[in-house]
Each structure stands twice: as structure tokens, then as C-alpha cells.
Design a protein around this motif. Sequence first.
Motif, short mmCIF file in Angstrom:
data_model
loop_
_atom_site.label_atom_id
_atom_site.label_comp_id
_atom_site.label_asym_id
_atom_site.label_seq_id
_atom_site.Cartn_x
_atom_site.Cartn_y
_atom_site.Cartn_z
N ARG A 193 -8.46 -5.73 -0.37
CA ARG A 193 -8.04 -6.45 -1.55
C ARG A 193 -9.21 -6.62 -2.50
N LEU A 277 1.94 -4.12 -8.86
CA LEU A 277 0.90 -4.23 -7.84
C LEU A 277 -0.21 -5.17 -8.32
N GLU A 281 0.57 -8.27 -4.84
CA GLU A 281 0.74 -7.18 -3.87
C GLU A 281 1.91 -7.43 -2.93
N CYS A 284 5.22 -7.21 -4.61
CA CYS A 284 5.44 -5.82 -4.99
C CYS A 284 5.98 -5.02 -3.81
N GLN A 285 5.40 -5.27 -2.63
CA GLN A 285 5.89 -4.57 -1.43
C GLN A 285 7.31 -5.00 -1.10
N ASP A 290 6.07 1.44 -2.58
CA ASP A 290 5.14 1.94 -1.57
C ASP A 290 3.72 1.66 -2.03
N LYS A 291 3.10 0.69 -1.40
CA LYS A 291 1.79 0.23 -1.86
C LYS A 291 0.74 1.34 -1.76
N THR A 294 1.17 4.02 -4.41
CA THR A 294 0.88 3.51 -5.74
C THR A 294 -0.63 3.40 -5.95
N LYS A 295 -1.32 2.86 -4.95
CA LYS A 295 -2.77 2.72 -5.08
C LYS A 295 -3.44 4.08 -5.18
#
Lengths: 408, 300
Positions: A193, A277, A281, A284-285, A290-291, A294-295
Motif C-alpha cells: 500500500r 482504486l 482499495e 474497489c475490490q 481486479d486489483k 488494474t495496478k
Amino acid sequence: MIKFSEIKKSLWVSLWFMFLTFPVMVIRVNTIENVIEWRWENMIFIGVGSFLFSFVWRYLLKQKEYGLKRAEEGGDIRPSLAQRILRDRKIFAPALTVVGIFALLFPYVFSLYQTNIMISALIFVMLGLGLNIVVGLAGLLDLGYVAFYAVGAYAYALLNYHFGLSFWILLPVGGALGMLFGILLGFPVLRLRGDYLAIVTLGFGEIIRLILENWNEFSFGPSGISNIPRPSFFGMSLSVHDSTIFIYYIMIALCIFTIFVVNRLQDSRIGRAWIALREDEVACQAMGIDKAKTKLTAFALGATWAGMGGVMFAAKTTFVNPASFTIWESIIILCIVVLGGMGSVVGVIIGALILILLPEYLRAFSEYRMLMFGILLVVMMVFRPGGIVSDVRRIYKFEGSGGAGKDA
Amino acid sequence: MDYFLELFLGGLTRGSIYALIALGYTMVYGIIELINFAHGEIYMIGAFTALIVISVLTMMGMNTIAILVIAGFIAVIYSCAYGYTVEKIAYKPLRRAPRLSALISAIGMSLFLQNYVLLAQTSDFLPFPNLIPDFTFMEPYAHIISSAEVVILITTTIVMILLTVLIKFTKMGKAMRATSQDKDMARLVGIDVDRVISVTFVLGSATAAIGGVLIASHVGMINFYIGFIAGIKAFVAAVLGGIGSIPGAVLGSFVLGWTESFATGYVSSDYEDVFAFVFLVLILIFRPAGILGRTEKHTV
């Protein structure tokens, strides 16, 4: 009228700062010749400066609190001047035309020196827009952005040196390599994070720089690589003057392309996912985003622009060495994004032009450049976290029959 | 074997210096969940203040021990004052802001302080006098550990013990622990949270200043940039041990100190800084909470 208590408060502030800065500002020791230099005049500057400045500081804090209170009470947040100009087509369209014509005629109106400065500014516009994807949209603080810039620059320099590949092949290759490194960095940091991410990316940037500096067989160490060719024009090699102008136009084209892509991305599905996001976070999930994906896309796309910027940088200077890719470059790019307004394309462009061009024309103050950047970061965060042109939040208003709930 | 022992003790010294800086990071993080990027700069300012005081006093002709004590004392006071002011200017107005804002503000502060010292003093490396005398009883062991290293180890131990006592047994320590668990609840039971935060910054700055003076007189050189790398490494140590945990910071610092010492001793000294970063990345991948850290739950 200024109250007496205010003056007293400021007086204390000024005394405190005079005490605080006393050893560093007043005394200068020359340990080799054993001489102490006393600079009492600095103390007077600090005293008077902090006295006046504390009034400004308190006034601005009060203004900010007032603004926050109004926003909380649900009053309409008035769009700032910059936002109103951007929204109004009558002003925006002609302004864009004027800027466009100015940009096209620039190399013919101004000297080669000015054009060169403008090219660096445009490279930073591109880098700023790239970092804006990562920091501004996806909210991932990346302090090692310069690593991808270095990857691009070294990709051009080394692949050209060893295999003689041309600029036009290596421009996309540099972008692709940047993207690859973005994904490589992205994988290990997926679970991290905000704050951890900042440190790991910073470490990553430093690792790349240290490798470039120490691995002599690969990167030619601190002395770098020189004689990198400039881009050719359909196989013709150009004179220095012509090729600078040519690079300028390539940069303009690349910037327009970047702006176009970033604008389209922002409103796309993936762009919305980034913003979600950034905001939260966990939520968003929970919404089924899909974290990891996306990242990774944020890192990869951000790094692509840095890679291409690096290729342009190598082509412009015809010389690369590790000293051009220190952590401070990353922080300058971060300053551009923060000053301009995180998430706002126009803001980032303005930010890049201000931060790169102003120091060039204020050469006399060049020593104070980094000091000013530091102050700028703090002051912007405290008083105007949104930047010069803050990102406009999309607001959907329910305009049905009356009686609808106020709280949406 | 002697080489191993030398590296082991070298790593221990390195680790105790990192520990003195890492404590500040971990305490601040434990309370307001902010990486205080400017912390390394506080350490650098401590070392600079000490150097300035030492030079002035040496020219006045005082004896060495008195100089050492006075310089250390003034360095600690000034570092505390800087830590306090930095918190009031750059972090306090951002208490309720998103964490990214506070972090960027911290980076700005770090940049500012570095350049402030650079412009007001010099960009050159300045020689720092070695104030710690060579003890005669240490002579037989001089090939493995120097007197300065012994002093560093002893000082670090004393500081750690004092800090542990302060946090475990005093009223302020209790308030600090309460604040780090739940700020709003702490405020409800009558703890002055702003004051607790200030005290935390002051304490962290004090340990950093002690570290600054010790390392500067051990290495013998300082410039405006020393705080940055030391700060980053101390942060790595704090994360390694589990950020927010005080024993964790100390343990993490020793592990990092040994890693660096052995890696540079047996592998290569060119990549000294790379080891720390690679190490950090590996820990964060496999055990993000650190050695002694607890895994937090994140809610919306």
C-alpha cells in the motif's frame, strides 16, 4: 485591523525561527583554515521574513478551513477560474488554436537555444503525463519513475551502439522495454500500500542507477555513452540545426499523441477502475475490479511513456550517463504532477512548462531551484492539494421531479 | 575467524546506528501512520549542529570531553526543535488529508531541509573531528573492534533501555500507546493527542541526533546528503522489523547491519546500497508485516 494577539503570536514565531536557524544560517565554519564566519545579517532576514510570513500562513490556513466548512455544509463548490475557462468552449477553442499555432511556429520564431529548452520541457510534459497515470489516476506513489526513463535512454544508446538500430525502430522498442520493466516492478509491489510502495519504487530507481554506474561491461559505467545519433529524416541525416527542429516536431507529435491516449484512457473502463482504486482499495475490490490487473496496467502504461521519453532524451542530448537519472529527477516529475493537479491533463502540461521553463529563464536563482521545489511540495499539499488545475470530479445530479433526497 | 568477527562487530555497530534512526521512523509511523521522510534530514542537521558547536568550542580552547558533552547536548536540542517545527508546519495541517498528501509533503520537507543546509553551509564533505578517545584497555582487541565502536554500542544500548522504560512505565508512554491504537478514543479519554504527537517527534529526533553525532565522529566526514541514504536504510530496517514496533526496529536494524557488513565483506563493496534495497523488496514480497509486525486489517 490586525489584533495585538496576532502580532504577539508572530513575534514568537519569528523568535523561534531565529533560534532554530541560528547555528546553520549564522555560523559558517571553515574546518580546513579554522576560521569562523559570523553572518548576523542572515538572522535579521530570518526574523523579519518569518514574522511577515506567519501572518500569510495563518491567513491561508483560515481561508482553507473556511472553504472546508462550506464544502461540509453542502454549499456548492464553486469551480475555480481555470476550470471555468476549460469548460467554456467559447474561450477554450480559440485558446487552443492560439497555443497550437504558437507551438508550430516556435522553432522559426525563437533561437535554437530556446528550441532546445522547449524540447526538454516537452519531454517532461510527456513524463508528467505518464506519471500522472500512476500517481494522479491510480493513486500509486511511484518515486522510482526515473528508472523507466533511464531504461528508455539506455535502450536507445546500447541497442544503437551494438546493433546499429535506428531511432525509428528503437522509439517503440524503448516504450516496450519501459512497459516490460513497469510490469517487472509491478509484480512484487502488487500487495503493497501507499507508503511502502513509495519506498520500494524509490529503491528500485536507485538499484537501476547503481547498476548502470557499476556494471562497466554493460553500460560503460559513470562515463556513459556518447555519440548517439540523432533521428534521421527518411534516411537523410540532418545538420544539427535541422535535426533539433525535427526533434522538436517529433516531440510535439508525441505529446499530442500522449494527450490523446491519456484523455481516452481516463474515460475508459480501465481509467475508471484506476480512479476507483485511488479512492479506496477495499471498496474497489468489493465492486469486482481486479486489483492486480488494474495496478499492473497503471504501472505498465505509465512506464511506457517514460521509456519513450528516455529515447527522446538520448536522441536530443546524444549522450547518456547515470548522473541524468537520479532520484531528484523522479521528484521533479512528481512536483510537475502535484503542482499541475493530480489527475488533470491540462494541469500537468502547465505544471511541466512552469517547472522546467521558469528555472531556465531565472538562471540567477538556479541554486534555489530544489529548495523552491521542496517548499512548493509542502505548500501545495497544505493549501491546495488539488494543484493549479484540479481534476474535476464527475457529478451526476438527479434532476427529476421535486422532493428527491438531497443526499445522493 | 578474526575477519568474520570483525565483520560481525562492524555489522553490529552499523546496525545500532540504523536502530537509533529507525526508532524515530517506527514511533512516528506507529502513531500517525506517516513515513516521516524528513527524519533522515533531522539526523543530518543534528550532525551539522554538533560540528558547528565543536568547531566554535575548539577555537575557544575547551577540553575534549567537555566539548563532546556540550556538542552532543546542543545537537539533541536543535534536532528536537527541528523535528517539532517540521511536524507543526508540514504534517499537522494534513492530519485529516489523504495519506498520499502527507507523504508528498514529507518528501518536500526533506528536499527543503537538504537544500537549506546545502545553501547555508557548503556542498563539500566536511571533516568531523574524532572525539572519542582510544581507550588503552581496548588495545588487544583493536584489530577487531575500535573504541569508537564500543562507545556507539554502549550508547545505543542505554538509549534503547531509556526509551523502553519511557514507553512502558511513564504516563506519557501510556498516552503514546493509547494514541497509536486509536486516536479518537484516546482523545475521548482526555489525552491531548496533538501533544503526544509532538512528543513522539521530539523523542524520535533526539535519538536520531545521538545517532548523527556518533556516526559522524566514527566516519569522520559529513555533508548535506548523509541524511538521505541513512534515512532510507533506517526505514528499510524499520520495515524489516515490522513498522510501528520498537523491538522490531532494533532487530531489523541489526539484521540489516549484518547483511550489509557480510555482503560487502564477502561479496563486493560496489553494490553496498543495492543489498539494502534488494533485501527490502524481498521482505515486502514474502513478509510485508516484517519480522515482529502484526498484519493489519484494512477496512473501507
